[in-house]
Every structure is written in C-alpha cells, then in structure tokens.
Enzyme design. Structure first.
Site, PDB file in Angstrom:
ATOM      1  N   TYR A 116      23.643 -30.064  71.060  1.00  0.00           N
ATOM      2  CA  TYR A 116      24.265 -29.817  69.987  1.00  0.00           C
ATOM      3  C   TYR A 116      23.491 -30.661  68.887  1.00  0.00           C
ATOM      4  O   TYR A 116      23.565 -30.194  67.709  1.00  0.00           O
ATOM      5  CB  TYR A 116      25.890 -30.180  69.994  1.00  0.00           C
ATOM      6  CG  TYR A 116      26.498 -28.901  70.775  1.00  0.00           C
ATOM      7  CD1 TYR A 116      26.904 -27.700  70.044  1.00  0.00           C
ATOM      8  CD2 TYR A 116      26.809 -29.084  72.124  1.00  0.00           C
ATOM      9  CE1 TYR A 116      27.749 -26.664  70.729  1.00  0.00           C
ATOM     10  CE2 TYR A 116      27.433 -28.158  72.925  1.00  0.00           C
ATOM     11  CZ  TYR A 116      27.867 -26.763  71.957  1.00  0.00           C
ATOM     12  OH  TYR A 116      28.492 -25.877  72.538  1.00  0.00           O
ATOM     13  N   ARG A 141      20.692 -28.342  68.028  1.00  0.00           N
ATOM     14  CA  ARG A 141      21.243 -27.248  67.096  1.00  0.00           C
ATOM     15  C   ARG A 141      21.515 -27.795  65.726  1.00  0.00           C
ATOM     16  O   ARG A 141      21.439 -26.851  64.676  1.00  0.00           O
ATOM     17  CB  ARG A 141      22.548 -26.751  67.549  1.00  0.00           C
ATOM     18  CG  ARG A 141      22.448 -25.966  69.064  1.00  0.00           C
ATOM     19  CD  ARG A 141      21.645 -24.831  69.302  1.00  0.00           C
ATOM     20  NE  ARG A 141      20.195 -25.055  69.376  1.00  0.00           N
ATOM     21  CZ  ARG A 141      19.453 -25.522  70.423  1.00  0.00           C
ATOM     22  NH1 ARG A 141      20.221 -25.833  71.598  1.00  0.00           N
ATOM     23  NH2 ARG A 141      18.093 -25.702  70.339  1.00  0.00           N
ATOM     24  N   GLN A 147      32.458 -16.593  62.810  1.00  0.00           N
ATOM     25  CA  GLN A 147      32.336 -17.034  64.151  1.00  0.00           C
ATOM     26  C   GLN A 147      31.238 -18.074  64.249  1.00  0.00           C
ATOM     27  O   GLN A 147      31.033 -18.598  65.303  1.00  0.00           O
ATOM     28  CB  GLN A 147      31.862 -15.918  64.929  1.00  0.00           C
ATOM     29  CG  GLN A 147      32.968 -14.876  65.138  1.00  0.00           C
ATOM     30  CD  GLN A 147      32.364 -13.602  65.683  1.00  0.00           C
ATOM     31  OE1 GLN A 147      31.991 -12.483  65.065  1.00  0.00           O
ATOM     32  NE2 GLN A 147      32.585 -13.621  67.003  1.00  0.00           N
ATOM     33  N   VAL A 190      28.993 -21.581  63.724  1.00  0.00           N
ATOM     34  CA  VAL A 190      29.378 -22.893  63.662  1.00  0.00           C
ATOM     35  C   VAL A 190      28.421 -23.725  62.666  1.00  0.00           C
ATOM     36  O   VAL A 190      28.620 -25.098  62.436  1.00  0.00           O
ATOM     37  CB  VAL A 190      29.267 -23.582  65.135  1.00  0.00           C
ATOM     38  CG1 VAL A 190      30.322 -23.181  66.093  1.00  0.00           C
ATOM     39  CG2 VAL A 190      27.775 -23.604  65.727  1.00  0.00           C
ATOM     40  N   ASP A 191      27.622 -23.049  62.063  1.00  0.00           N
ATOM     41  CA  ASP A 191      26.817 -23.610  61.023  1.00  0.00           C
ATOM     42  C   ASP A 191      27.580 -23.876  59.643  1.00  0.00           C
ATOM     43  O   ASP A 191      28.625 -23.294  59.621  1.00  0.00           O
ATOM     44  CB  ASP A 191      25.285 -22.863  60.812  1.00  0.00           C
ATOM     45  CG  ASP A 191      25.721 -21.592  60.099  1.00  0.00           C
ATOM     46  OD1 ASP A 191      26.367 -21.216  59.123  1.00  0.00           O
ATOM     47  OD2 ASP A 191      25.414 -20.372  61.201  1.00  0.00           O
ATOM     48  N   HIS A 197      35.214 -20.866  65.561  1.00  0.00           N
ATOM     49  CA  HIS A 197      34.780 -21.629  66.756  1.00  0.00           C
ATOM     50  C   HIS A 197      34.347 -23.063  66.310  1.00  0.00           C
ATOM     51  O   HIS A 197      33.420 -23.584  67.205  1.00  0.00           O
ATOM     52  CB  HIS A 197      33.458 -20.709  67.231  1.00  0.00           C
ATOM     53  CG  HIS A 197      33.852 -19.369  67.721  1.00  0.00           C
ATOM     54  ND1 HIS A 197      33.057 -18.546  67.738  1.00  0.00           N
ATOM     55  CD2 HIS A 197      35.151 -19.037  68.287  1.00  0.00           C
ATOM     56  CE1 HIS A 197      33.781 -17.189  68.080  1.00  0.00           C
ATOM     57  NE2 HIS A 197      34.899 -17.494  68.577  1.00  0.00           N
ATOM     58  N   GLY A 249      27.166  -8.677  60.409  1.00  0.00           N
ATOM     59  CA  GLY A 249      26.359  -9.608  61.446  1.00  0.00           C
ATOM     60  C   GLY A 249      27.132  -9.718  62.723  1.00  0.00           C
ATOM     61  O   GLY A 249      26.893 -10.916  63.388  1.00  0.00           O
ATOM     62  N   SER A 284      28.993  -8.056  66.141  1.00  0.00           N
ATOM     63  CA  SER A 284      29.213  -6.885  66.888  1.00  0.00           C
ATOM     64  C   SER A 284      30.754  -6.733  67.198  1.00  0.00           C
ATOM     65  O   SER A 284      31.222  -5.744  67.618  1.00  0.00           O
ATOM     66  CB  SER A 284      28.283  -7.016  68.197  1.00  0.00           C
ATOM     67  OG  SER A 284      29.123  -8.059  69.209  1.00  0.00           O
TER      68      SER A 284
END
Length: 241
Positions: A65, A68, A98, A100-101, A116, A182, A184
């Site tokens: 993490y 990331r 959705q 996490v940035d 999330h 962006g 699905s």
C-alpha cells in the site's frame, strides 16, 4: 427543475450521482486491479488484501500500500475528474467511488464518498473509527493508534463489510440522474447500487468496454477523458447552464 434564488438568479436543483470505478483513474496512470495486466495479475490478493494477510505478514501489506500511495501521489487528475468538478457550478453532484485514490478530491470535487476507503489514510487495527491522514508519510510499524495498536491501511479488504454502502444507496435513491464511469459494476456489493435508482431516472454509462446491462441506459463507449466531458457538455446544454 429550476428554482429562482433570492438573488434573482436561477439555481439548478438537479442531483447528479456519479459512480466511478478504476477506469477513470486508469487514464491518470493508475493500474486497475482486474483488467489484463492489472494488479491482481502481479500480486496475489490473498497476500495483501485480506485481514488474514495483515495478520500473517503486515510488512508485506504495508509495503504494497505504500507503493500504491506513492503512485497516487505521482498521478494527476484527468479531464474526466475535472469535468465532474465543472458540473458542480450549477447543480448538486455526489461522487460515489470504488477507487481508493484521492484524484476526485484533488481535482476539486466537493462531495466524494469512498466505498472502499482511502489509500491516503491509515486506521487503527483495533478501532476503525480512529483514522489519520498519511499524506506523503509511509505506513510503518512505528505508527500506532492512541491505544498503542498498529495502524493499517484504511481500505476495505476482501471479506470485510463495506460501511459506506448504506449512505451510497441513499444517495443513488435520491438521484435525478445517474452516471456510471469506468466501472463494470461486477464487484459486489457495489454492483447492487444501481438497484436503488428510482424508476424513470436517466442512467448513463461511460466506458469503452461497457458490459453493463441496464435497460434504457445511455451508453457512451469512450474513455472517461472523452466520454465524461461529452456527457457533461450535453447535460449543461440541455439545462442551458
């Protein structure tokens, strides 16, 4: 729906709810998790994204993490993020992501709900309500909560509940327009959010590989950086804003 403000100007009362997924961040250079070449092909989720992984090897999880987060810090909001900010000029916009940035926030979006969690935060391994901003600071073994317990990434791991789902469902149920960007919407429980759209509410999907089957939805098969500005431009034209 227009209403006249006290200053004799018009204020748009439309509420646009935007559900965003990895596709919007991918155009800022952030790897998606599930697509070909994505992060889950590079690392086993069982090793870095479960409570068991944290208990087994917290150093590996912290390192994953931290890497990331460095990538997020190096990335920049793109034209899709900016178009959603511009939409706020004359209507209410709620972003449910959705991701996490923090690219939506850095672009300037005022109302962002992270389903999330956020990679830019850490929380107590004991008390999920004790959260701190990491900024450019790495998550380290020395970082502990007020009760001396280690701090873990403030993200929702596989096998954990999604605390923000109820709030997200309420937002979607109150939408005048739903825009999916962006994503699905194959990942549950997030995928269930579209079920809360009220009958008759216009739904649009921006995704070059859209596989979302929503009866009556408008599909824009373009990348987010093209499709979102196009949608926003058409929305503003429709309401003369």
């Amino acid at each position: 729906m227009w209403r006249r403000g006290t200053d004799s100007s018009f204020e748009l009362s439309e509420h646009v709810v935007v559900l965003t997924g990895a596709g919007i961040s991918a155009e800022s250079g952030l790897s998606t998790f599930r697509d070909a070449g994505g992060l889950w092909e590079q690392v086993d989720l069982e090793d870095v994204a479960t409570p068991e992984a944290w208990a087994r090897n917290p150093e590996l999880v912290r390192d994953f993490y931290n890497q990331r987060r460095h990538q997020v810090l190096a990335a920049r909001p793109n034209a899709a993020h900016e178009a959603l900010v511009n939409l706020e000029n004359r209507c209410r916009v709620s972003v449910v992501t959705q991701n996490v940035d923090n690219l939506h926030e850095r672009a300037g979006s005022s109302h962002v709900l992270h389903l999330h969690g956020s990679i830019m935060e850490a929380r107590s391994a004991l008390d999920p309500e004790e959260v701190i901003e990491l900024g450019e600071q790495d998550l380290s073994p020395d970082l502990t909560c007020s009760r001396g317990h280690p701090m873990r990434p403030n993200v929702v791991w596989f096998g954990e509940a999604v605390p923000a789902m109820e709030t997200a469902a309420q937002l979607v149920s109150r939408a005048d327009h739903l825009l999916v960007v962006g994503s699905s919407l194959n990942v549950y429980p997030a995928a269930s959010l579209v079920q809360f759209v009220e009958p008759g509410v216009p739904v649009s999907v921006v995704d070059p590989d859209a596989r979302l089957h929503l009866p009556g939805a408008r599909v824009i098969r373009k990348p987010a950086t093209e499709g979102v500005p196009e949608w926003v431009s058409g929305f503003r034209a429709a309401f003369s804003i």
